[in-house]
Design an enzyme around this catalytic site. Structure first.
Site, mmCIF file in Angstrom:
data_model
loop_
_atom_site.group_PDB
_atom_site.id
_atom_site.type_symbol
_atom_site.label_atom_id
_atom_site.label_comp_id
_atom_site.label_asym_id
_atom_site.label_seq_id
_atom_site.Cartn_x
_atom_site.Cartn_y
_atom_site.Cartn_z
ATOM 1 N N GLU A 45 43.237 49.238 35.415
ATOM 2 C CA GLU A 45 44.419 48.387 35.519
ATOM 3 C C GLU A 45 44.247 47.061 34.798
ATOM 4 O O GLU A 45 45.231 46.453 34.353
ATOM 5 C CB GLU A 45 44.770 48.138 36.981
ATOM 6 C CG GLU A 45 43.738 47.330 37.745
ATOM 7 C CD GLU A 45 44.151 47.061 39.184
ATOM 8 O OE1 GLU A 45 45.335 47.246 39.510
ATOM 9 O OE2 GLU A 45 43.285 46.662 39.982
ATOM 10 N N ASP A 84 46.501 48.649 50.328
ATOM 11 C CA ASP A 84 46.131 47.677 49.299
ATOM 12 C C ASP A 84 46.257 46.243 49.813
ATOM 13 O O ASP A 84 46.992 45.972 50.759
ATOM 14 C CB ASP A 84 47.068 47.875 48.098
ATOM 15 C CG ASP A 84 46.485 47.377 46.794
ATOM 16 O OD1 ASP A 84 45.456 46.687 46.812
ATOM 17 O OD2 ASP A 84 47.081 47.682 45.743
#
Length: 654
Positions: A462, A407
């Protein structure tokens, strides 16, 4: 495996020729025509059934110490009828690959290849230079007959970094093309939507050792490619998730091998909206798989705890990033047919993958997961993974991990693009699947590296934690735009569902706009060979029939049929796995009733288990009803969806 049948024609043009007419290139069905001009400059135009789609658009490649000379030395053409067998089929297992191709050799050591398919056009440059080269600039113009409306995601510039830093997660705006100027930096794919005529999606494929393509406006009926210059110097951000940022860029795009093919510039052409979600042109154009053995790649569904903040209930232990919580997730996955759990950010120090959270006993978790037949998946920070790569991957192997996420890259310059290839290759050596977050679109990467099963580059679940951006309208744009460039990790399945009026972004009590069935349908509608369920397992345990239906859904498919669809409004997707079919339908804030003939089914009868919006789903979106009926290919399915609604069904051959 790829079977190829070639029909090749060759036209040799004398070097002394001063003016060369390059033959037009037609698609196999003869609906698409490409006209190319070369000489003082280089341009191409595209038409569909005689209607201009692109007017003459300049293209070019500027290489240091190589004078620009687009004089043609020779032209060759070929017709290809091939079949690609996808080892990780997010849309279909057998992919027809039929196209006509034209290659132009210039007097300078460069070639230009055009391919025309029934569903699009692509071109790429190829260089034939012995030594390494420096690419100073690339010209990629897309000139349209008029400033059509277009759907585009625009980069929002961050403080203290240049505009090429982005997580590639923005809403799609709909505006006329002439409202964009050179100051508007957009990332691809974006979709040009003429009032009359085909949709044109602009993207790229086979991106390697080169920066990705952004697009800017011109204040008129044209778009221009723009590329991040090479990063000369980098710094590290402060904060919870540190990442590399560029502090100085070079006056060139890439330093690379002199003998190579450059990325494809791709125009996906769709006469109707429903042709877009199942389109796999980007995959077809990508470099073939570099893996000899793919038997260890195991797609499937997993859980992810991060979005709900591990806010479990009805449990006898204190929830959090700890051993008891992860064993609970393992039990949940086993109960409902999932094959893995994700251990998201927090299982280790972000800056040191060997500094384990003291509340976690990895050996105990690994042994428990193995005993249950559940695989482990691990989150990593990109900077940390890169620094500790080989020892970290070896440790993951020891724990029985088969899938990792990395990420916070948030760039697609040459150096970052090469990071993706290096990490995918390392993971393949350790027989690990990989997913990139903070990532640009796949651009065919998933064909070249089948272990790179999915990635983010999408504004997904998210965002419900902190914003009201994830609306049903947004959900209904993704299959037609972002998904055309490759699989996406949206992370559906939120079980606290809200209307537009009742939605609030609340961390640790995350809700989604639209109905429960809208969320469930995403598992069929959205391409992703690994789907991560982001809902609350404690709620799921209270609704076993719903979770069992969700757990039955595959993540790879023998074939995909878009039964009905309208851009931004609704979609009905049917997919086959083995002898069973699955149907997912979604709508925007407009309630809809759709009649879907089931003529795509094989002969025989099927037991259809359906999960549809409940009678009160317009006010209480978590309301749904599950029932069964018998259908066959002569049946017509009535799908009723509430505002922001959805529909999910499994059809089992009797």
């Amino acid at each position: 495996m790829k079977t190829v049948y070639l029909a090749i024609g060759l036209l040799i043009l004398h070097v002394s020729a001063r003016c060369v007419t390059i033959p037009d290139l037609l698609s196999p069905d003869k609906k698409i025509r490409v006209h190319i001009e070369a000489g003082n400059g280089l341009s191409y135009a595209v038409s569909y059934e005689g209607q201009p789609l692109l007017t003459p658009s300049h293209i070019g490649l500027e290489i240091s110490d190589l004078p620009v000379n687009w004089s043609v030395r020779g032209v060759s053409t070929r017709a290809v009828q091939a079949n690609i067998l996808s080892p990780v089929p997010e849309k279909r297992r057998q992919i027809p690959d039929h196209y006509n191709e034209l290659t132009i050799r210039f007097r300078q050591p460069i070639s230009l290849i055009f391919r025309v398919y029934d569903d699009g056009v692509a071109y790429r440059f190829v260089t034939h230079i012995k030594d390494s080269i420096t690419v100073n600039q690339e010209t990629a113009q897309f000139n349209f007959p008029q400033p059509h409306k277009m759907y585009y995601p625009e980069v929002v510039k961050r403080e203290n970094v240049d505009s090429f830093h982005t997580s590639f997660e923005e809403l799609y705006q709909l505006k006329p093309m002439d409202s964009l100027t050179a100051a508007n930096l957009c990332f691809s794919p974006l979709l040009v939507a003429p009032a009359n005529g085909p949709r044109v999606l602009i993207t790229e494929s086979d991106l390697e050792d080169y920066p990705g393509m952004f697009l800017t406006g011109t204040g008129g009926a044209a778009l221009r490619g723009k590329f991040a210059p090479y990063p000369l110097q980098e710094g590290v951000t402060e904060g919870e998730f540190p990442q590399l940022i560029v502090t100085a860029r070079a006056p060139f795009l890439a330093s690379t091998n002199g003998t190579r093919a450059f990325p494809w510039r791709v125009l996906v052409i769709a006469a109707t909206d429903k042709e877009l979600p199942a389109n796999d042109l980007v995959y077809r154009l990508a470099a073939p798989s570099r893996l000899q053995d793919v038997s260890w790649i195991k797609p499937g569904k997993g859980t992810d705890e991060w979005i709900i903040g591990i806010n479990l209930f009805n449990v006898p232990f204190k929830t959090g990033v700890n051993t008891s919580t992860y064993k609970y997730y393992i039990d949940f996955a086993k109960r409902f047919g999932f094959n893995r759990i994700m251990m998201d950010a927090g299982w280790s120090d972000y800056k040191d993958l060997f500094k384990i959270n003291p509340a976690i006993n990895m050996d105990e978790i690994a042994a428990y997961a193995k005993a249950k037949g559940i695989s482990l998946s691990m989150w990593t920070l990109a900077m940390t993974l890169d620094r500790q790569l080989e020892p970290a991957l070896a440790q993951f192997n020891k724990w029985g991990v088969d899938f990792i996420m990395t990420d916070f890259m948030d760039r697609d310059d040459q150096k970052t693009v090469n990071f993706y290839h290096r990490i995918a290759a390392a993971c393949a050596r350790h027989q690990l699947m990989i997913m990139f977050h903070g990532a640009f679109k796949p651009a065919g990467f998933n064909r070249t590296w089948p272990n790179a099963v999915t990635r983010e580059g999408v504004l997904g679940s998210e965002y419900n934690i902190w914003s009201n951006k994830v609306t049903p309208e947004h959900d209904l744009l993704l299959p037609f735009i972002r998904m055309v460039s490759g699989p996406m990790d949206y992370e559906p399945g939120i079980m606290d569902n809200a209307t537009e009026k009742t939605f609030r972004p609340i961390g640790d009590k995350v809700m989604s706009m639209g109905t429960r069935c809208h969320q469930g349908a995403m598992f069929v509608v959205y391409d992703s060979p690994i789907q991560l369920f982001s809902g609350n397992p404690s709620q799921g345990l209270l609704e076993p029939a719903y979770m069992e239906l969700l757990g039955s859904i595959p993540t790879v498919w023998d074939t995909t049929v878009i039964a009905d669809a309208r851009l931004g409004d609704y979609i009905v997707t049917a997919r086959k796995s083995g002898t069973d079919w699955y149907i997912g339908a979604m709508t925007d804030w407009s309630p809809r009733t759709l009649e879907i003939p089931l003529h795509f089914l094989e002969p025989g009868s099927y037991t259809l288990t359906r999960c549809g919006d409940g009678v009160n789903a317009d006010r209480y979106p978590s309301d749904y009803r599950i029932d069964t009926l018998t259908v066959n290919r002569d049946s017509t399915l009535t799908i009723r969806m509430a505002p922001g609604g959805g529909y999910l069904a499994r059809l089992q051959k009797r």
